[in-house]
Design an enzyme around this catalytic site. Structure first.
Site, PDB file in Angstrom:
ATOM      1  N   ASN A  41     -11.218  -2.432  -5.315  1.00 20.87           N
ATOM      2  CA  ASN A  41     -10.325  -1.557  -5.970  1.00 20.87           C
ATOM      3  C   ASN A  41     -10.980  -1.714  -7.326  1.00 20.87           C
ATOM      4  O   ASN A  41     -10.673  -0.545  -8.163  1.00 20.87           O
ATOM      5  CB  ASN A  41      -8.774  -2.306  -6.319  1.00 20.87           C
ATOM      6  CG  ASN A  41      -7.900  -1.826  -5.060  1.00 20.87           C
ATOM      7  OD1 ASN A  41      -7.169  -3.101  -4.850  1.00 20.87           O
ATOM      8  ND2 ASN A  41      -8.153  -1.120  -4.133  1.00 20.87           N
TER       9      ASN A  41
ATOM     10  N   ASP B 141       0.988  -1.392   0.007  1.00 14.75           N
ATOM     11  CA  ASP B 141       0.010  -0.058  -0.204  1.00 14.75           C
ATOM     12  C   ASP B 141       0.877   1.410   0.100  1.00 14.75           C
ATOM     13  O   ASP B 141       1.893   1.187   0.719  1.00 14.75           O
ATOM     14  CB  ASP B 141      -1.010  -0.101   1.228  1.00 14.75           C
ATOM     15  CG  ASP B 141      -2.006   0.983   1.235  1.00 14.75           C
ATOM     16  OD1 ASP B 141      -2.416   1.433   0.042  1.00 14.75           O
ATOM     17  OD2 ASP B 141      -2.822   1.166   2.283  1.00 14.75           O
TER      18      ASP B 141
ATOM     19  N   SER C  54      -7.721  -5.547  -5.037  1.00 12.49           N
ATOM     20  CA  SER C  54      -8.813  -5.943  -4.132  1.00 12.49           C
ATOM     21  C   SER C  54     -10.105  -6.167  -4.890  1.00 12.49           C
ATOM     22  O   SER C  54     -10.035  -5.303  -5.963  1.00 12.49           O
ATOM     23  CB  SER C  54      -8.952  -5.445  -2.921  1.00 12.49           C
ATOM     24  OG  SER C  54      -9.449  -4.055  -3.253  1.00 12.49           O
ATOM     25  N   THR C  55     -11.222  -6.743  -4.226  1.00  7.00           N
ATOM     26  CA  THR C  55     -12.437  -6.658  -4.995  1.00  7.00           C
ATOM     27  C   THR C  55     -12.972  -5.256  -5.120  1.00  7.00           C
ATOM     28  O   THR C  55     -13.534  -4.745  -5.998  1.00  7.00           O
ATOM     29  CB  THR C  55     -13.374  -7.411  -4.188  1.00  7.00           C
ATOM     30  OG1 THR C  55     -12.904  -8.817  -4.031  1.00  7.00           O
ATOM     31  CG2 THR C  55     -14.930  -7.409  -4.756  1.00  7.00           C
TER      32      THR C  55
ATOM     33  N   ASN D 111       1.056   3.343  -2.898  1.00  4.91           N
ATOM     34  CA  ASN D 111       1.667   3.824  -4.120  1.00  4.91           C
ATOM     35  C   ASN D 111       1.195   5.241  -4.556  1.00  4.91           C
ATOM     36  O   ASN D 111       2.054   6.220  -5.121  1.00  4.91           O
ATOM     37  CB  ASN D 111       1.337   3.051  -5.385  1.00  4.91           C
ATOM     38  CG  ASN D 111       1.620   1.617  -5.155  1.00  4.91           C
ATOM     39  OD1 ASN D 111       2.586   1.191  -4.247  1.00  4.91           O
ATOM     40  ND2 ASN D 111       1.365   0.669  -6.085  1.00  4.91           N
ATOM     41  N   GLY D 112      -0.137   5.544  -4.545  1.00  5.50           N
ATOM     42  CA  GLY D 112      -1.014   6.811  -4.762  1.00  5.50           C
ATOM     43  C   GLY D 112      -0.145   7.993  -3.995  1.00  5.50           C
ATOM     44  O   GLY D 112       0.473   9.297  -4.639  1.00  5.50           O
ATOM     45  N   ARG D 113       0.215   7.913  -2.662  1.00  8.32           N
ATOM     46  CA  ARG D 113       0.672   8.696  -1.916  1.00  8.32           C
ATOM     47  C   ARG D 113       2.225   8.833  -2.575  1.00  8.32           C
ATOM     48  O   ARG D 113       2.693  10.032  -2.276  1.00  8.32           O
ATOM     49  CB  ARG D 113       0.562   8.406  -0.476  1.00  8.32           C
ATOM     50  CG  ARG D 113      -0.834   8.683   0.213  1.00  8.32           C
ATOM     51  CD  ARG D 113      -1.041   8.025   1.632  1.00  8.32           C
ATOM     52  NE  ARG D 113      -1.463   6.635   1.217  1.00  8.32           N
ATOM     53  CZ  ARG D 113      -1.352   5.789   2.108  1.00  8.32           C
ATOM     54  NH1 ARG D 113      -1.337   5.995   3.581  1.00  8.32           N
ATOM     55  NH2 ARG D 113      -1.716   4.451   1.883  1.00  8.32           N
TER      56      ARG D 113
ATOM     57  N   ARG E 229     -12.223   2.004  -8.205  1.00  2.00           N
ATOM     58  CA  ARG E 229     -11.342   3.150  -8.617  1.00  2.00           C
ATOM     59  C   ARG E 229     -11.594   3.690  -9.963  1.00  2.00           C
ATOM     60  O   ARG E 229     -12.194   3.026 -10.796  1.00  2.00           O
ATOM     61  CB  ARG E 229     -10.019   2.738  -8.591  1.00  2.00           C
ATOM     62  CG  ARG E 229      -9.406   2.367  -6.904  1.00  2.00           C
ATOM     63  CD  ARG E 229      -8.059   2.255  -6.888  1.00  2.00           C
ATOM     64  NE  ARG E 229      -7.433   1.989  -5.485  1.00  2.00           N
ATOM     65  CZ  ARG E 229      -6.518   1.910  -4.916  1.00  2.00           C
ATOM     66  NH1 ARG E 229      -5.381   2.276  -5.824  1.00  2.00           N
ATOM     67  NH2 ARG E 229      -6.373   1.568  -3.597  1.00  2.00           N
TER      68      ARG E 229
HETATM   69  C1  IPE Z   1      -5.525  -2.587  -0.011  1.00  2.00           C
HETATM   70  O1  IPE Z   1      -4.968  -1.426  -0.444  1.00  2.00           O
HETATM   71  C2  IPE Z   1      -5.746  -3.426  -1.201  1.00  2.00           C
HETATM   72  C3  IPE Z   1      -4.351  -3.682  -2.004  1.00  2.00           C
HETATM   73  C4  IPE Z   1      -3.068  -3.607  -1.493  1.00  2.00           C
HETATM   74  C5  IPE Z   1      -4.566  -4.328  -3.197  1.00  2.00           C
HETATM   75  P1  IPE Z   1      -6.321  -0.059  -0.447  1.00  2.00           P
HETATM   76  O2  IPE Z   1      -5.276   1.084  -0.597  1.00  2.00           O
HETATM   77  O3  IPE Z   1      -7.108  -0.508  -1.603  1.00  2.00           O
HETATM   78  O4  IPE Z   1      -6.834  -0.294   0.733  1.00  2.00           O
HETATM   79  P2  IPE Z   1      -7.907   0.860   1.616  1.00  2.00           P
HETATM   80  O5  IPE Z   1      -9.021   1.301   0.637  1.00  2.00           O
HETATM   81  O6  IPE Z   1      -6.862   1.894   1.906  1.00  2.00           O
HETATM   82  O7  IPE Z   1      -8.368   0.302   2.743  1.00  2.00           O
HETATM   83  C1  IPE Z   2      -1.487   0.314  -3.340  1.00  2.00           C
HETATM   84  O1  IPE Z   2      -1.232   1.644  -3.227  1.00  2.00           O
HETATM   85  C2  IPE Z   2      -1.767  -0.256  -4.916  1.00  2.00           C
HETATM   86  C3  IPE Z   2      -3.217  -0.945  -4.853  1.00  2.00           C
HETATM   87  C4  IPE Z   2      -3.943  -0.977  -4.107  1.00  2.00           C
HETATM   88  C5  IPE Z   2      -3.641  -1.362  -6.214  1.00  2.00           C
HETATM   89  P1  IPE Z   2      -2.578   2.341  -3.406  1.00  2.00           P
HETATM   90  O2  IPE Z   2      -2.909   2.782  -4.996  1.00  2.00           O
HETATM   91  O3  IPE Z   2      -3.713   2.105  -2.651  1.00  2.00           O
HETATM   92  O4  IPE Z   2      -1.856   3.898  -2.851  1.00  2.00           O
HETATM   93  P2  IPE Z   2      -2.448   4.805  -1.627  1.00  2.00           P
HETATM   94  O5  IPE Z   2      -3.024   4.210  -0.450  1.00  2.00           O
HETATM   95  O6  IPE Z   2      -3.598   5.691  -2.390  1.00  2.00           O
HETATM   96  O7  IPE Z   2      -1.420   5.729  -1.447  1.00  2.00           O
HETATM   97 MG    MG Z   3      -4.004   2.253  -0.722  1.00  2.00          MG
END
Ligand code: IPE
Ligand code: IPE
Ligand code: MG
Length: 248
Positions: free
Chosen positions: A69, A21, A66-67, A23-25, A72
């Site tokens: 995801n 978790d 995840s299910t 990646n986005g941040r 998004r």
């Molecule tokens: C959990 O991360 C799912 C994966 C890493 C694939 P998310 O970023 O989707 O989880 P939440 O929404 O913050 O709980």
């Molecule tokens: C995890 O990073 C990757 C997946 C859930 C696919 P995120 O995409 O959830 O990154 P944040 O949590 O928004 O920083």
């Molecule tokens: Mg995340």
């Protein structure tokens, strides 16, 4: 720096699960798009797989999608699926060379056709790998898993193959998609979030949780070793008392 020497090679968890978790941040911190974060996370995946195999971990399960995801933005979902295809194609040779078997858990039929094809091919090619099994959780959630298990049990009861009185914990475990794997002894979650996010709900019953603030694209072998070392310092009591554990 946690070196290999500090790790007790006799106490390596057989199954490590990772919620990758942040990646986005990570991308946002650099003024980039979320997709840039996903692309930049491949090194973390590679390093984690390598280090897990080197330390003797038997199963490494990575929560990749995840299910939930699926909810998004469509562009991000598409980019993640493309990245998946691209990465599997690129890494299969390395997996093969290192005797790592690729497996996937989740509602695989919901993935785009080219993803399914690429996965199936890579799984077939690596199926003889006996050093470590790398399990990708794709379109996976713990509730989905429990639901598909309940559904299949109901079908077997209806057809007389399973008696309701025969349903034990071991039987339930056999209907889950993790049927052939030990429960994870260690769960790592990056990016500091303190939740399970619908990952392996049944299987994590007694798993040691390790949460690090490191964002997934920054995660390296060193961080994996730190997690293993932290795990080795835990006392796993399984409901017993500390004194009972000391004498066993
Ligand atoms: C959990 O991360 C799912 C994966 C890493 C694939 P998310 O970023 O989707 O989880 P939440 O929404 O913050 O709980
Ligand atoms: C995890 O990073 C990757 C997946 C859930 C696919 P995120 O995409 O959830 O990154 P944040 O949590 O928004 O920083
Ligand atoms: Mg995340």
């Amino acid at each position: 720096m946690t070196g290999k020497a500090e790790i007790d090679t006799h106490k390596i968890p057989s199954h490590v699960a990772v919620i990758m978790d942040g990646n986005g941040r990570w991308a946002k911190q650099r003024g980039g798009l979320r997709v840039f974060g996903h692309q930049s996370a491949i090194t973390a995946v590679r390093e984690t797989v390598e280090e897990a195999a080197e330390l003797g971990v038997r199963y490494l399960t990575l929560y990749a999608f995840s299910t939930e995801n699926w909810n998004r933005p469509a562009l991000e979902v598409m980019a993640l699926m493309q990245l998946l295809v691209h990465t599997i194609r690129q890494e299969t040779a390395t997996l093969l060379k290192n005797s790592i078997r690729l497996e996937a858990i989740g509602d695989i039929s919901t993935l785009p056709a080219n993803c399914q094809r690429e996965l199936a091919e890579a799984m077939e090619l690596t199926k003889a790998g006996n050093r470590m099994t790398l399990v990708l959780a794709l379109s996976y959630s713990g509730r989905w898993d429990l639901t598909q298990a309940a559904k299949r049990m109901a079908v077997d009861v209806a057809s007389g193959q399973l008696q309701p009185t025969d349903v034990t914990e071991a039987v339930v475990a056999r209907y889950l998609v993790t049927a052939n794997m030990p429960d994870p002894e260690l769960l790592i979650r990056t990016s500091g979030e303190q939740r399970i996010s619908n990952f392996l709900l049944w299987q994590l019953a007694y798993t040691e949780l390790y949460i690090t603030d490191v964002l997934w694209p920054d995660f390296r072998k060193q961080h994996f070793r730190e997690a293993i070392l932290a795990y080795q310092g835990r006392e796993r009591r399984f409901g017993k008392t500390s004194e009972q554990i000391a004498v066993s």
